[in-house]
Design a protein around this motif. Structure first.
Motif, PDB file in Angstrom:
ATOM      1  N   GLU A   1       3.740   6.100  -5.598  1.00  0.00           N
ATOM      2  CA  GLU A   1       3.627   6.086  -7.043  1.00  0.00           C
ATOM      3  C   GLU A   1       2.142   7.047  -7.259  1.00  0.00           C
ATOM      4  O   GLU A   1       2.581   8.026  -8.273  1.00  0.00           O
ATOM      5  CB  GLU A   1       3.327   4.887  -7.803  1.00  0.00           C
ATOM      6  CG  GLU A   1       2.990   4.829  -9.274  1.00  0.00           C
ATOM      7  CD  GLU A   1       3.227   3.475  -9.800  1.00  0.00           C
ATOM      8  OE1 GLU A   1       2.729   3.541 -11.042  1.00  0.00           O
ATOM      9  OE2 GLU A   1       2.963   2.558  -9.217  1.00  0.00           O
ATOM     10  N   ALA A   2       1.330   7.093  -6.764  1.00  0.00           N
ATOM     11  CA  ALA A   2       0.100   7.946  -6.723  1.00  0.00           C
ATOM     12  C   ALA A   2       0.596   9.543  -6.365  1.00  0.00           C
ATOM     13  O   ALA A   2       0.103  10.234  -7.354  1.00  0.00           O
ATOM     14  CB  ALA A   2      -0.910   7.483  -6.183  1.00  0.00           C
ATOM     15  N   GLU A   3       1.235   9.435  -5.570  1.00  0.00           N
ATOM     16  CA  GLU A   3       1.635  10.872  -4.910  1.00  0.00           C
ATOM     17  C   GLU A   3       2.608  11.482  -5.903  1.00  0.00           C
ATOM     18  O   GLU A   3       2.690  12.777  -5.963  1.00  0.00           O
ATOM     19  CB  GLU A   3       1.982  10.787  -3.681  1.00  0.00           C
ATOM     20  CG  GLU A   3       0.652  10.591  -2.541  1.00  0.00           C
ATOM     21  CD  GLU A   3      -0.312  11.615  -2.798  1.00  0.00           C
ATOM     22  OE1 GLU A   3       0.232  12.868  -2.555  1.00  0.00           O
ATOM     23  OE2 GLU A   3      -1.411  11.500  -2.729  1.00  0.00           O
ATOM     24  N   THR A   4       3.589  10.616  -6.377  1.00  0.00           N
ATOM     25  CA  THR A   4       4.914  11.269  -6.850  1.00  0.00           C
ATOM     26  C   THR A   4       5.130  11.026  -8.313  1.00  0.00           C
ATOM     27  O   THR A   4       5.957  11.442  -9.036  1.00  0.00           O
ATOM     28  CB  THR A   4       6.106  10.838  -6.040  1.00  0.00           C
ATOM     29  OG1 THR A   4       6.092   9.401  -6.073  1.00  0.00           O
ATOM     30  CG2 THR A   4       5.955  11.098  -4.546  1.00  0.00           C
ATOM     31  N   GLY A   5       4.452   9.702  -8.678  1.00  0.00           N
ATOM     32  CA  GLY A   5       4.632   9.213 -10.306  1.00  0.00           C
ATOM     33  C   GLY A   5       5.787   8.408 -10.217  1.00  0.00           C
ATOM     34  O   GLY A   5       6.077   7.945 -11.154  1.00  0.00           O
ATOM     35  N   PHE A   6       6.689   8.199  -8.922  1.00  0.00           N
ATOM     36  CA  PHE A   6       7.875   7.429  -8.848  1.00  0.00           C
ATOM     37  C   PHE A   6       7.320   5.844  -8.986  1.00  0.00           C
ATOM     38  O   PHE A   6       6.435   5.348  -7.865  1.00  0.00           O
ATOM     39  CB  PHE A   6       8.425   7.779  -7.882  1.00  0.00           C
ATOM     40  CG  PHE A   6       9.798   6.909  -7.681  1.00  0.00           C
ATOM     41  CD1 PHE A   6      10.686   7.565  -8.455  1.00  0.00           C
ATOM     42  CD2 PHE A   6       9.941   5.739  -6.878  1.00  0.00           C
ATOM     43  CE1 PHE A   6      12.186   6.937  -8.090  1.00  0.00           C
ATOM     44  CE2 PHE A   6      11.103   5.346  -6.705  1.00  0.00           C
ATOM     45  CZ  PHE A   6      12.285   5.578  -7.315  1.00  0.00           C
ATOM     46  N   LYS A   7       7.644   5.131  -9.735  1.00  0.00           N
ATOM     47  CA  LYS A   7       7.197   3.662  -9.771  1.00  0.00           C
ATOM     48  C   LYS A   7       8.352   3.106  -9.083  1.00  0.00           C
ATOM     49  O   LYS A   7       9.611   2.941  -9.546  1.00  0.00           O
ATOM     50  CB  LYS A   7       7.203   3.143 -11.385  1.00  0.00           C
ATOM     51  CG  LYS A   7       7.025   1.734 -11.327  1.00  0.00           C
ATOM     52  CD  LYS A   7       5.670   1.302 -10.990  1.00  0.00           C
ATOM     53  CE  LYS A   7       5.115  -0.085 -11.157  1.00  0.00           C
ATOM     54  NZ  LYS A   7       4.617  -0.771 -10.225  1.00  0.00           N
ATOM     55  N   ILE A   8       8.051   2.476  -8.165  1.00  0.00           N
ATOM     56  CA  ILE A   8       9.021   1.524  -7.185  1.00  0.00           C
ATOM     57  C   ILE A   8       9.260   0.128  -7.837  1.00  0.00           C
ATOM     58  O   ILE A   8       8.117  -0.517  -8.122  1.00  0.00           O
ATOM     59  CB  ILE A   8       8.599   1.274  -6.085  1.00  0.00           C
ATOM     60  CG1 ILE A   8       8.565   2.889  -5.107  1.00  0.00           C
ATOM     61  CG2 ILE A   8       9.364   0.445  -5.091  1.00  0.00           C
ATOM     62  CD1 ILE A   8       8.191   2.686  -3.728  1.00  0.00           C
ATOM     63  N   GLU A   9      10.462  -0.229  -8.149  1.00  0.00           N
ATOM     64  CA  GLU A   9      10.482  -1.628  -8.770  1.00  0.00           C
ATOM     65  C   GLU A   9      11.093  -2.729  -7.642  1.00  0.00           C
ATOM     66  O   GLU A   9      10.982  -3.786  -7.900  1.00  0.00           O
ATOM     67  CB  GLU A   9      11.725  -1.492  -9.616  1.00  0.00           C
ATOM     68  CG  GLU A   9      11.225  -0.599 -10.977  1.00  0.00           C
ATOM     69  CD  GLU A   9      12.341  -0.285 -12.097  1.00  0.00           C
ATOM     70  OE1 GLU A   9      13.375  -0.863 -11.794  1.00  0.00           O
ATOM     71  OE2 GLU A   9      12.093   0.274 -12.947  1.00  0.00           O
ATOM     72  N   ASN A  10      11.710  -2.394  -6.725  1.00  0.00           N
ATOM     73  CA  ASN A  10      12.049  -2.916  -5.814  1.00  0.00           C
ATOM     74  C   ASN A  10      12.317  -2.197  -4.426  1.00  0.00           C
ATOM     75  O   ASN A  10      12.662  -1.256  -4.314  1.00  0.00           O
ATOM     76  CB  ASN A  10      13.128  -3.813  -6.089  1.00  0.00           C
ATOM     77  CG  ASN A  10      13.618  -4.807  -5.167  1.00  0.00           C
ATOM     78  OD1 ASN A  10      13.035  -5.435  -4.401  1.00  0.00           O
ATOM     79  ND2 ASN A  10      14.800  -5.582  -5.633  1.00  0.00           N
ATOM     80  N   HIS A  11      12.272  -2.885  -3.354  1.00  0.00           N
ATOM     81  CA  HIS A  11      12.682  -2.318  -2.017  1.00  0.00           C
ATOM     82  C   HIS A  11      13.175  -3.435  -0.944  1.00  0.00           C
ATOM     83  O   HIS A  11      12.959  -4.629  -1.273  1.00  0.00           O
ATOM     84  CB  HIS A  11      11.484  -1.561  -1.441  1.00  0.00           C
ATOM     85  CG  HIS A  11      10.271  -2.564  -0.811  1.00  0.00           C
ATOM     86  ND1 HIS A  11       9.096  -2.754  -1.590  1.00  0.00           N
ATOM     87  CD2 HIS A  11      10.491  -3.205   0.170  1.00  0.00           C
ATOM     88  CE1 HIS A  11       8.564  -3.253  -0.788  1.00  0.00           C
ATOM     89  NE2 HIS A  11       9.123  -3.804   0.203  1.00  0.00           N
ATOM     90  N   GLU A  12      14.016  -3.061   0.133  1.00  0.00           N
ATOM     91  CA  GLU A  12      14.457  -3.933   0.914  1.00  0.00           C
ATOM     92  C   GLU A  12      14.262  -3.429   2.378  1.00  0.00           C
ATOM     93  O   GLU A  12      14.819  -2.084   2.504  1.00  0.00           O
ATOM     94  CB  GLU A  12      16.025  -4.330   0.500  1.00  0.00           C
ATOM     95  CG  GLU A  12      16.554  -5.126   1.553  1.00  0.00           C
ATOM     96  CD  GLU A  12      18.063  -5.218   1.143  1.00  0.00           C
ATOM     97  OE1 GLU A  12      18.913  -5.363   2.056  1.00  0.00           O
ATOM     98  OE2 GLU A  12      18.416  -5.354  -0.201  1.00  0.00           O
TER      99      GLU A  12
ATOM    100  N   ASN B   1       0.688  -1.368  -0.080  1.00  0.00           N
ATOM    101  CA  ASN B   1       0.271   0.003  -0.140  1.00  0.00           C
ATOM    102  C   ASN B   1       0.891   1.315  -0.111  1.00  0.00           C
ATOM    103  O   ASN B   1       0.541   2.197  -0.649  1.00  0.00           O
ATOM    104  CB  ASN B   1      -0.977  -0.018   1.259  1.00  0.00           C
ATOM    105  CG  ASN B   1      -1.898  -0.889   0.936  1.00  0.00           C
ATOM    106  OD1 ASN B   1      -2.398  -1.512  -0.011  1.00  0.00           O
ATOM    107  ND2 ASN B   1      -2.493  -1.521   2.306  1.00  0.00           N
ATOM    108  N   LEU B   2       2.016   1.098   0.520  1.00  0.00           N
ATOM    109  CA  LEU B   2       2.772   2.325   0.902  1.00  0.00           C
ATOM    110  C   LEU B   2       3.315   2.457  -0.630  1.00  0.00           C
ATOM    111  O   LEU B   2       3.557   3.672  -0.981  1.00  0.00           O
ATOM    112  CB  LEU B   2       4.006   2.383   1.632  1.00  0.00           C
ATOM    113  CG  LEU B   2       5.062   3.228   2.016  1.00  0.00           C
ATOM    114  CD1 LEU B   2       4.315   4.345   2.206  1.00  0.00           C
ATOM    115  CD2 LEU B   2       6.222   2.731   2.997  1.00  0.00           C
TER     116      LEU B   2
END
Length: 151
Positions: free
Chosen positions: A127-138, A121-122
């Motif tokens: 993505e909705a707020e910034t347009g930044f598409k997260i591809e991965n996280h750790e 959800n985060l």
């Protein structure tokens, strides 16, 4: 994911790149599968395999792990202990990367994976707020495990 499906995925991903399932690649993959849930260094994998196959070299292990990373078959994890560790990848959920997180005990050093989608959800919100598409996280959580807290 069942071992048969993971083995099939190994073969498919290698074939997509025009590569074969060699004995060395299979040995590295089998070592990771046998130790699923552990976060192994290349040296630990080498130590396991070289007992039965002393002709395999550490450089082969590193090259194979790099290939598996490129094919998204393994995850590389840096747990801030000076070692790079590997584990069977979590890319199998609907064909997309499945993130998992780690609980790292500052007392005994035990590492526990957390299989939860609590950050999905985060990611969507970002993505909705910034347009930044997260591809991965750790995500790594540091603290004390139950055993260390009880002592």
């Amino acid at each position: 994911m069942k071992q048969e499906k993971v083995q099939k995925l190994l073969k498919e991903r290698l074939q997509e790149k025009g590569l074969k399932v060699t004995k060395q690649r299979q040995l590295v993959f089998d070592s990771l599968m046998k130790n699923k849930g552990r976060h192994m260094t290349a040296e630990e994998i080498f130590g396991q395999i070289s007992k039965e196959y002393p002709q395999i070299g550490l450089a082969t292990i590193y090259r194979t792990l790099q290939l598996f990373l490129e094919l998204r078959l393994v995850d590389r994890i840096n747990l801030d202990d000076g070692c790079v560790r590997y584990e069977i990848g979590h890319v199998f959920k609907d064909g997309a990367k499945h993130n998992h997180h780690h609980l790292i005990c500052t007392g005994c050093g035990k590492i526990q994976a957390v299989e939860d989608e609590f950050l999905d959800n985060l990611e969507q919100h970002i993505e909705a707020e910034t347009g930044f598409k997260i591809e991965n996280h750790e995500v790594k959580f540091y603290g004390r495990c139950k055993e260390c807290r009880d002592t």
